[in-house]
Design an enzyme around this catalytic site. Structure first.
Site, PDB file in Angstrom:
ATOM      1  CB  THR A  23      -0.762   0.276   0.902  1.00 11.28           C
ATOM      2  OG1 THR A  23      -0.062   0.160   2.221  1.00 11.28           O
ATOM      3  CG2 THR A  23      -1.709  -0.745   1.606  1.00 11.28           C
ATOM      4  CE  LYS A  25       9.508   4.930   0.115  1.00  7.56           C
ATOM      5  NZ  LYS A  25       9.806   4.563  -0.891  1.00  7.56           N
ATOM      6  CB  VAL A  83      16.650   0.707   0.180  1.00  6.03           C
ATOM      7  CG1 VAL A  83      18.033   1.245   0.227  1.00  6.03           C
ATOM      8  CG2 VAL A  83      15.963   0.938   1.720  1.00  6.03           C
ATOM      9  N   GLY A 102       6.542  11.387 -14.740  1.00  8.46           N
ATOM     10  CA  GLY A 102       6.095  10.775 -13.834  1.00  8.46           C
ATOM     11  C   GLY A 102       7.247  10.391 -12.876  1.00  8.46           C
ATOM     12  CE  LYS A 126      13.775   4.686  -1.715  1.00  9.29           C
ATOM     13  NZ  LYS A 126      14.297   5.703  -2.754  1.00  9.29           N
TER      14      LYS A 126
HETATM   15  N1  HSE Z   1      10.497   8.028  -5.352  1.00 18.08           N
HETATM   16  C1  HSE Z   1      11.441   7.419  -5.074  1.00 18.08           C
HETATM   17  C2  HSE Z   1      12.974   7.682  -5.968  1.00 18.08           C
HETATM   18  C3  HSE Z   1      11.006   5.749  -5.691  1.00 18.08           C
HETATM   19  O1  HSE Z   1      12.513   8.599  -6.691  1.00 18.08           O
HETATM   20  O2  HSE Z   1      13.348   7.458  -5.940  1.00 18.08           O
HETATM   21  C4  HSE Z   1      10.570   5.004  -4.486  1.00 18.08           C
HETATM   22  O3  HSE Z   1      11.287   4.905  -3.591  1.00 18.08           O
END
Ligand code: HSE
Length: 341
Positions: free
Chosen positions: A96, A125, A152, A207, A225
């Protein structure tokens, strides 16, 4: 192995596709015969103890907007908690969306899965950034496994590289680019001499960045992370509150120009030493971390093996789903090892 899939977005669907299309190979190579016995989306659930027809579930989501519209097995309005508590399964795959402030609803899903004796694989996360030390204890207490490699590096095995490949060594410090969106923005600013806002718009168009880019550009995604890495790899009992976080909004074209004069560039670096930090930093263009575009890169410095850098894509549905599969196979292997003891 019976699996409950909580979340039927890009990652959930990609995982279901992988295990369906590679069914024969997974059975032959790993003795892995998954049965997805329940799927929950935002509008309800679908349950079948014999295993769901994934092609039909993909069709239902596209055509009807929810898998719970299934005539035979659909349960409109049935909640994820009800499913977790009432359906028999070995593993919950919790995919989710992340909420970094409350960690919900993922946190409650994970805790309830543990309480009902189910292993959990998550790509979320939020619960880990806010409560990983407590969750690992709760998993141990309930004699179940919690795995989260997809959180991660998506498909790039950043966690396993440290935990398994460097097994036995001591990791003394970590430095890395843990967010692809900000790395894309900084690379574009550096290459094309454009402002942060112009580069952010380009990232949103492709995106990479969310419509609300706060999680990425203000450093929270990278910080989450970093917390996961510190707990899992270095046994530090920390949460996101322990990370000093600075994002990239204030990095200017002029800062990048100054860096270039020194044969350097600016990257959003997460680091674990005595403290945990996420901050934009000048690094040499020859540093292995100086990767461009939406890549992630992490350098581990370990006591005996020295310095190693792992580089790869840090986002994507199929990529993240491959991490979910790795985690389930790891759990399967651990269960088998336990039975041999
Ligand atoms: N939005 C994150 C990034 C990806 O740009 O690395 C998902 O962890």
């Amino acid at each position: 192995m019976r699996i409950i899939l909580v979340g039927w977005g890009v990652v959930g669907q990609s995982f279901a596709k992988i295990v369906t299309y590679r069914k024969k190979e997974l059975a032959e190579m790993y003795g892995f015969c998954p049965r997805i016995v329940a799927i929950v989306d935002q509008k309800g659930a679908v349950l079948n103890t014999k295993g769901l027809d994934i092609e039909q579930m993909l069709f239902l989501k596209n055509e009807k907007g929810t898998i719970s519209a299934c005539n035979k097995d659909g349960h409109p309005y049935m909640s994820a908690l009800e499913v977790i508590e009432s359906v028999e399964a070995e593993v919950i795959v919790e995919v989710t969306p992340t909420n970094i402030e409350t960690a919900e609803p993922g946190l409650s899903y994970i805790k309830n899965a543990f309480r009902t004796g189910k292993h959990v694989v998550t790509t979320n996360k939020g619960p880990l950034a806010l409560a990983l030390p407590a969750l690992t204890e709760l998993a141990d207490h309930n004699n179940v496994y919690l795995r989260f490699s997809g959180t991660v590096g998506a498909g790039t095995p950043i966690l396993e590289f440290a935990k398994k490949c460097l097994q036995g060594d001591k990791i003394n410090s970590v430095r890395g680019i843990l967010n692809g969106t900000t790395n894309y923005i900084l690379s574009e600013m550096d290459k094309k001499n454009i402002t942060f806002n112009v580069a952010l718009k380009a990232a949103q168009k492709l995106g990479f960045a969310e419509a609300d880019p706060t999680m990425d550009v203000d450093g929270y995604d990278a910080a989450a992370k970093l917390v996961i890495m510190a707990n899992w790899i270095m046994e530090k009992k920390v949460t996101i509150k322990d990370v000093k976080i600075e994002g990239i909004r204030d990095v200017s074209s002029k800062d990048l120009e100054e860096a270039k004069k020194k044969d350097c560039t600016i990257k959003l670096i997460g680091s674990i030493n005595e403290n945990l930090k996420v901050e934009p930093m000048q690094i040499s263009k020859h540093d292995p971390l100086a990767v461009d575009g939406a890549l992630n890169a992490v350098t581990y410095v370990s006591e005996s093996a020295g310095e190693q850098t792992i580089i790869g894509l840090g986002a994507g549905g199929m990529e993240t789903a491959s991490a979910v599969l790795r985690d389930i196979l790891d759990i399967k292997q651990n269960i088998a090892n336990k039975m041999m003891e």
